[in-house]
Design an enzyme around this catalytic site. Structure first.
Site, PDB file in Angstrom:
ATOM      1  N   HIS A   1       0.820  -1.216   0.000  1.00  0.00           N
ATOM      2  CA  HIS A   1       0.000   0.000   0.000  1.00  0.00           C
ATOM      3  C   HIS A   1       0.852   1.263   0.000  1.00  0.00           C
ATOM      4  O   HIS A   1       0.327   2.364  -0.133  1.00  0.00           O
ATOM      5  CB  HIS A   1      -0.998  -0.001   1.174  1.00  0.00           C
ATOM      6  N   ASP A  26      -0.198  -7.457   0.961  1.00  0.00           N
ATOM      7  CA  ASP A  26       0.303  -6.103   1.221  1.00  0.00           C
ATOM      8  C   ASP A  26       1.825  -6.110   1.176  1.00  0.00           C
ATOM      9  O   ASP A  26       2.479  -5.900   2.195  1.00  0.00           O
ATOM     10  CB  ASP A  26      -0.226  -5.562   2.551  1.00  0.00           C
ATOM     11  N   GLY A  56       3.205   5.826   8.798  1.00  0.00           N
ATOM     12  CA  GLY A  56       4.623   5.997   8.499  1.00  0.00           C
ATOM     13  C   GLY A  56       5.456   4.800   8.918  1.00  0.00           C
ATOM     14  O   GLY A  56       6.552   4.584   8.408  1.00  0.00           O
ATOM     15  N   SER A 101       4.408   1.909   8.321  1.00  0.00           N
ATOM     16  CA  SER A 101       4.056   0.912   7.319  1.00  0.00           C
ATOM     17  C   SER A 101       5.247   0.489   6.485  1.00  0.00           C
ATOM     18  O   SER A 101       6.081   1.310   6.100  1.00  0.00           O
ATOM     19  CB  SER A 101       2.986   1.460   6.375  1.00  0.00           C
ATOM     20  N   SER A 123       1.687  -3.844   7.895  1.00  0.00           N
ATOM     21  CA  SER A 123       0.553  -3.547   7.021  1.00  0.00           C
ATOM     22  C   SER A 123      -0.304  -2.447   7.650  1.00  0.00           C
ATOM     23  O   SER A 123      -0.284  -1.308   7.191  1.00  0.00           O
ATOM     24  CB  SER A 123      -0.255  -4.822   6.780  1.00  0.00           C
TER      25      SER A 123
HETATM   26  N1  TYR Z   1      -0.944   1.578   7.774  1.00  0.00           N
HETATM   27  C1  TYR Z   1      -0.084   2.587   8.387  1.00  0.00           C
HETATM   28  C2  TYR Z   1       0.879   3.200   7.347  1.00  0.00           C
HETATM   29  O1  TYR Z   1       0.572   3.191   6.166  1.00  0.00           O
HETATM   30  C3  TYR Z   1       0.673   2.030   9.540  1.00  0.00           C
HETATM   31  C4  TYR Z   1      -0.238   1.786  10.712  1.00  0.00           C
HETATM   32  C5  TYR Z   1      -0.254   0.567  11.328  1.00  0.00           C
HETATM   33  C6  TYR Z   1      -1.073   2.785  11.196  1.00  0.00           C
HETATM   34  C7  TYR Z   1      -1.076   0.316  12.405  1.00  0.00           C
HETATM   35  C8  TYR Z   1      -1.887   2.559  12.311  1.00  0.00           C
HETATM   36  C9  TYR Z   1      -1.911   1.319  12.906  1.00  0.00           C
HETATM   37  O2  TYR Z   1      -2.714   1.083  13.978  1.00  0.00           O
HETATM   38  O3  TYR Z   1       1.851   3.844   7.680  1.00  0.00           O
END
Ligand code: TYR
Length: 183
Positions: free
Chosen positions: A30, A58, A137, A139, A154
């Site tokens: 993503h 992902d 961030g 992620s 993810s």
């Molecule tokens: N998906 C978020 C990103 O793109 C990362 C994330 C993970 C955010 C867990 C919140 C969470 O509870 O950076």
């Protein structure tokens, strides 16, 4: 190139590096579509997404240019690095730590495998659930159990103030599907 370091997509959104592989690194799908340009922690030109799968999976793969050298370490955000020795999958109940460019290193326990998560963009299957917190961030960042690489961040719920649930994409599938080798 080092696990958990920040990188930027189209000079804007920030994600975290997962793990160095020969020729580049893996991260979350993503974070970028195939063809998206990346810049490194210093905003210098870094590479291009050559593979990306999200939703469904992902994971993403970034090939880096000659100015960047993939190194088999993860930033611990405590002034040190953890060396990656392999990619042996940890079982449910194992202790696990995550490193990412927003919240640094956070640890917890593997709660379940093969989890399905419904994101606004669609459903992702085959994720591993943990009680480790994460924030935007983080992620794409690195999950390690001891010195063994486990996967890339993810998403999830909560945050590192109240605590959270975070899912990661297992690394073995990324390496197999894309025929990649950890450096
Ligand atoms: N998906 C978020 C990103 O793109 C990362 C994330 C993970 C955010 C867990 C919140 C969470 O509870 O950076």
């Amino acid at each position: 190139v080092r696990g958990a370091d920040p990188f930027f997509i189209n000079s804007a959104a920030r994600c975290s590096i997962g793990f160095s592989v020969v020729g580049g690194f893996v991260t979350a799908g993503h974070c970028g579509q195939v063809g998206a340009a990346t810049t490194g922690f210093n905003q210098e030109a870094q590479g291009t997404f050559t593979a990306s799968s999200f939703p469904g999976d992902d994971w993403g793969v970034v090939e880096v240019n000659g100015d960047w050298t993939p190194r088999p370490v993860v930033n611990d955000f405590n002034g040190g690095e953890v060396t990656v020795a392999g990619a042996e999958e940890a079982p449910v109940g194992a202790s696990i730590c995550r490193s990412g460019s927003t919240t640094g290193t956070r640890c917890g326990v593997v709660q379940a495998k093969n989890a399905t998560v419904n994101y606004p963009e669609g459903t992702v299957t085959g994720l591993t659930r943990t009680d480790v917190c994460a924030e935007p961030g983080d992620s794409g960042g690195s999950w390690m159990s001891g010195d063994q690489a486990q996967g890339v961040t993810s998403g999830g719920s909560g945050d590192c103030t109240v605590g959270g649930t975070t899912f990661f994409q297992p690394l073995t599938e990324i390496l197999q599907v894309n025929q990649l080798t950890l450096v």
